[in-house]
Design an enzyme around this catalytic site. Structure first.
Site, PDB file in Angstrom:
ATOM      1  CG  PHE A 336     125.766 128.802  -0.200  1.00 15.63           C
ATOM      2  CD1 PHE A 336     125.656 129.120  -1.409  1.00 15.63           C
ATOM      3  CD2 PHE A 336     124.608 128.087   0.419  1.00 15.63           C
ATOM      4  CE1 PHE A 336     124.819 128.487  -2.487  1.00 15.63           C
ATOM      5  CE2 PHE A 336     123.700 127.619  -0.312  1.00 15.63           C
ATOM      6  CZ  PHE A 336     123.589 127.659  -1.756  1.00 15.63           C
ATOM      7  CD  GLU A 337     133.397 129.271   2.516  1.00 18.43           C
ATOM      8  OE1 GLU A 337     133.337 130.499   3.473  1.00 18.43           O
ATOM      9  OE2 GLU A 337     133.791 128.060   2.873  1.00 18.43           O
TER      10      GLU A 337
END
Length: 861
Positions: A336-337
């Site tokens: 996840f970014e």
């Protein structure tokens, strides 16, 4: 009087109220309902983060002790949460792992763990009934300390899992074991949170130029020694990684989430990422399951109206990253970014981005993952079982390695393999493969007919053909080449000796008892520099052999090579022989070094022990430039090597400070990768000419060569000169493909050169991640490392770059006045796991002043 007094009091109350309202408005933050799912109740016995901390999540960046305090409090009052310490950072901060599930599951957690691990054991997994087994989800937050939304979201995740009431949470807890690693990098996280909190005003400032949003060098991304821990999952050189990987292999989770941040003007990314950049050893089913998870992530973010993207920007190739390492373990790794606020508030292309907003997105992704894991529970369990039941079909049947002159590096290779539950065996007898000899007792074999066969191939293989030419990280990391340890692929039937059940450190010994004349030791052992520095520190005079010789030792003769170290006594040095013998015994056991007692300085062959070809070693006193402009990763690698493996203190000073201080007390000045335009050229030149040794690596080579401190010249890089027009859309892709993101190449090494001391072979694998190519130099003795005519070992490089690299110098070492300048185009200390070339750098430190010395033969030392 009374009226005035009453009026004054009223004014005071109004003023106080207005100040309170103003203060409340200035510090106004979101309520719990901004984060937490609505329409459910929460157990009032579990304190919310705000109740415990005294401020709302996202109002301030949480300090590590606050984080630990809250998590321990929740574990104390909740029957759904267990907490354990899995390690300590370099700065002695606790690393915690929370195990969260239903009270019934927690009561049987060891049995659940054992049964779950059996999914990875082919001889046991067939009999398991996955219909009633819980899935295991590992939630990992903020491996990069200055990407704080993950860690702060972990507070909400733990609270929700401990306090939420109702059928949905009961179902999740009954069918899932959740492992929460709330802050993977506490040292970096503390550095960052201290900075942004200290520079936050009562009125939040969103200007990207604001001090709060521009942390000081080296920033909080990295750990204490400035390492990116998200690149350390495979080779685990740091305590944070060692502890985490041990717990990972105890559980072998079905899902591992890796919560990060990216540039502020982006949105939110979740995988599967770019399909063509998935490592070929990762099963296609992994990609399909990751895509299926993405639908849950999309639904969660759609519900709150957050922007996101997928299948672009990020890949799953390098197995040393947190989101990719699980993919070769039967786990689904998910990256996840989140677009970062980098502080509390920042302008972005999508409007002002607030810290609470970033936290909420990470929390929503957490909840979406839990819903997906529940929905896909049996599919995930069956996938993991099938992953480990599949047998290797590769032509390579095993890898054999060892027979090295440095047993310490082989020992560390075995350590890394065994920590990943890879079975390693002794050789049953002496063997020969690919023209290389491997002796029993000095070599090991790793068969591929075992559960971790994919990971074994990922560790050992060489790969030069790729579906895609762009890489988010390095494209090669073959362990034998990283360690410079002989190895071979076994493609024929083989037998093994005993399976290793332990891996004792290869202690050295004193050969020949006590001596009143002197001792010598070879430079082969990885820890020989640590031994040498310890002896120098205690006042012993050391000399290095610049020619080989044969010595008379216990039970006969021994051939000593270039770089052998003599502990010289001499008439002017008073030595307590018993005390020295005791010290050498300690060092032999600690460092894996053999000491040879000599009773005479007369040798049958080669130089005698009193020869001027034994050159006195200076005790290193190193100064390394740090601060703005310097690559903190590369500088940290040097600091870590010297501080933790050589026990050699290194002075670190910023460029402006170096411009002011007296350099005469230092023997060596180290320039790691960086920009040195502000460095005082004349001062450095005078210091080198007076006898100093300047070591410049990778990008720093440009400064040294431009200033004329070295005769080395950098080749000009050709541009894209295609005659026909190209689509604009391909421009970025073309430019990206020209980069050397990280690959392995072969050089020809001169073992007679001081920089080659301790190496026995005339070839060596080096790591390269830049486009600095040197022209050939006129003096043939000044380039001890030169790329071969066919240098690519593993990884990606364009044909254009390969042409520039062939037969070019990797290292150039020359004189400047009485001093030396050593330029290295490659990084010999990459990420702490490139053991094979650490010796090149340490040789420059210990023997740099020996390079290109005058004619010897009775001159004064």
């Amino acid at each position: 009087m009374n009226k005035d007094f009453t009026l004054l009091n009223s004014l005071k109350r109004v003023t106080a109220f207005l100040l309170f309202m103003l203060s409340a408005n200035l510090f106004a933050q979101v309520s719990d309902s901004y984060y937490l799912p609505s329409n459910i109740s929460y157990n009032s016995k579990i304190p919310t983060p705000q109740q415990y901390l005294g401020f709302q999540v996202g109002e301030w960046h949480i300090q590590h002790e606050q984080l630990l305090g809250y998590l321990k409090k929740v574990a104390e009052v909740s029957d759904r949460v267990k907490i354990e310490e899995y390690g300590r950072t370099y700065e002695n901060r606790q690393l915690l792992l929370l195990t969260i599930s239903s009270p019934k599951n927690l009561a049987n957690i060891e049995q659940i763990k054992t049964q779950h691990h059996q999914l990875t054991e082919p001889d046991k997994s067939a009999g398991l009934d996955t219909r009633n087994m819980p899935s295991v989800v590992w939630m990992g937050y903020s491996v990069h300390g200055n990407e704080p939304s993950g860690t702060n979201a972990s507070l909400l995740a733990v609270y929700y899992l401990a306090a939420a009431q109702g059928p949905e949470i009961d179902s999740i807890l009954n069918e899932t074991v959740i492992l929460v690693d709330p802050r993977i990098n506490p040292d970096g996280g503390e550095r960052f949170s201290g900075w942004v909190n200290a520079n936050r005003g009562m009125n939040l400032v969103s200007d990207p130029n604001n001090r709060e949003l521009n942390e000081a060098w080296p920033g909080g991304r990295t750990n204490h020694y400035w390492f990116d821990l998200n690149r350390d999952w495979l080779y685990t050189q740091h305590p944070e990684s060692k502890g985490r990987i041990k717990k990972y292999h105890e559980w072998k989770p079905n899902i591992l989430t890796d919560h990060h941040e990216m540039g502020s003007s982006s949105s939110f990314f979740f995988q599967p990422g770019i399909p063509t950049r998935t490592h070929p050893l990762t099963p296609k089913k992994n990609f399909e399951l990751t895509e299926k998870f993405g639908k849950f992530q999309a639904a969660g973010l759609d519900k709150i109206g957050s922007l996101y993207f997928t299948k672009e920007g990020y890949d799953d190739f390098y197995y040393g990253k947190g989101s990719t390492f699980p993919d070769v373990q039967g786990t689904i790794g998910i990256l996840f970014e989140q677009a970062s606020s980098r502080g509390h508030l920042q302008e972005s292309a999508n409007g002002n981005i607030t810290f609470p907003f970033t936290i909420r997105n990470q929390f929503v992704a957490t909840l979406s993952t839990l819903r997906a894991s529940k929905s896909m529970r049996q599919e995930l369990l069956d996938y993991q079982r099938n992953f480990y039941q599949e047998k290797s079909t590769d032509a390579v049947k095993a890898y054999v390695f060892g027979n090295s002159n440095d047993k310490v590096k082989v020992w560390e290779m075995v350590n890394i393999l065994r920590q990943h539950e890879i079975s390693v065996y002794d050789l049953a007898k002496d063997e020969s493969y690919d023209g290389k000899s491997f002796k029993k007792g000095m070599s090991f074999i790793v068969p591929l007919n075992q559960a971790q066969h994919r990971l074994i191939r990922g560790i050992f293989e060489k790969r030069t053909v790729f579906e895609d030419s762009l890489f988010y990280d390095i494209s090669a990391w073959s362990m034998p080449h990283c360690f410079n340890v002989p190895y071979a692929e076994v493609k024929t039937p083989f037998t093994t000796g005993d399976k290793l059940t332990k891996n004792d450190f290869p202690k050295g010994k004193i050969i020949g008892g006590k001596s009143s004349y002197g001792y010598v030791f070879e430079w082969d052992s990885y820890f020989a520099p640590r031994t040498a520095y310890e002896l120098q520190k205690k006042g012993y005079r050391l000399k290095v052999a610049t020619e080989p010789f044969t010595g008379v030792v216990e039970n006969g003769l021994h051939n000593f090579d270039y770089g052998t170290i003599e502990i010289a006594f001499g008439a002017n040095q008073q030595v307590n022989f018993d005390q020295l013998h005791t010290l050498l015994q300690t060092l032999a056991e600690r460092d894996g070094v053999d000491f040879y007692a000599v009773q005479t300085g007369l040798t049958p062959n080669g130089i005698d022990l009193g020869s001027s070809y034994f050159s006195t070693m200076k005790m290193p006193k190193a100064l390394m430039l740090t601060g703005t402009g310097v690559n903190s990763n590369d500088a940290g690698e040097i600091w870590h090597l010297l501080d933790t493996r050589v026990n050699l203190p290194v002075t670190m000073a910023d460029i402006q400070q170096v411009n002011r201080i007296n350099l005469d007390k230092y023997t060596t000045l180290i320039l790691s990768s960086g920009e040195y335009a502000a460095l005082n050229e004349d001062k450095i030149r005078r210091w080198v000419q007076a006898g100093g040794v300047l070591i410049a690596m990778t990008d720093a080579v440009e400064w040294v060569t431009t200033k004329g401190l070295s005769p080395a010249k950098i080749k000009a890089l050709p541009g894209d000169t295609a005659s026909s027009p190209k689509p604009y859309a391909l421009a970025e892709r073309y430019k990206g493909a020209q980069q050397i993101g990280g690959a392995i190449f072969q050089v020809k090494l001169d073992p007679t050169h001081p920089l080659g001391y301790g190496y026995k072979e005339n070839t060596l694998s080096v790591f390269r991640d830049n486009r600095i190519f040197l022209e050939k130099i006129k003096d043939p003795y000044n380039a001890p490392l030169i790329y071969t005519g066919d240098p690519l070992v593993s990884g990606y490089i364009t044909s254009q770059n390969l042409k520039l690299l062939k037969n070019s110098p990797s290292v150039v070492a020359t004189s400047l006045g009485a001093g030396k300048v050593i330029v290295m185009t490659d990084n010999p200390n990459f990420r702490a796991f490139w053991y094979g070339t650490n010796k090149l750098f340490l040789n420059a430190l210990f023997f740099g002043s020996q390079i290109l010395g005058g004619i010897r033969g009775g001159e004064e030392d």
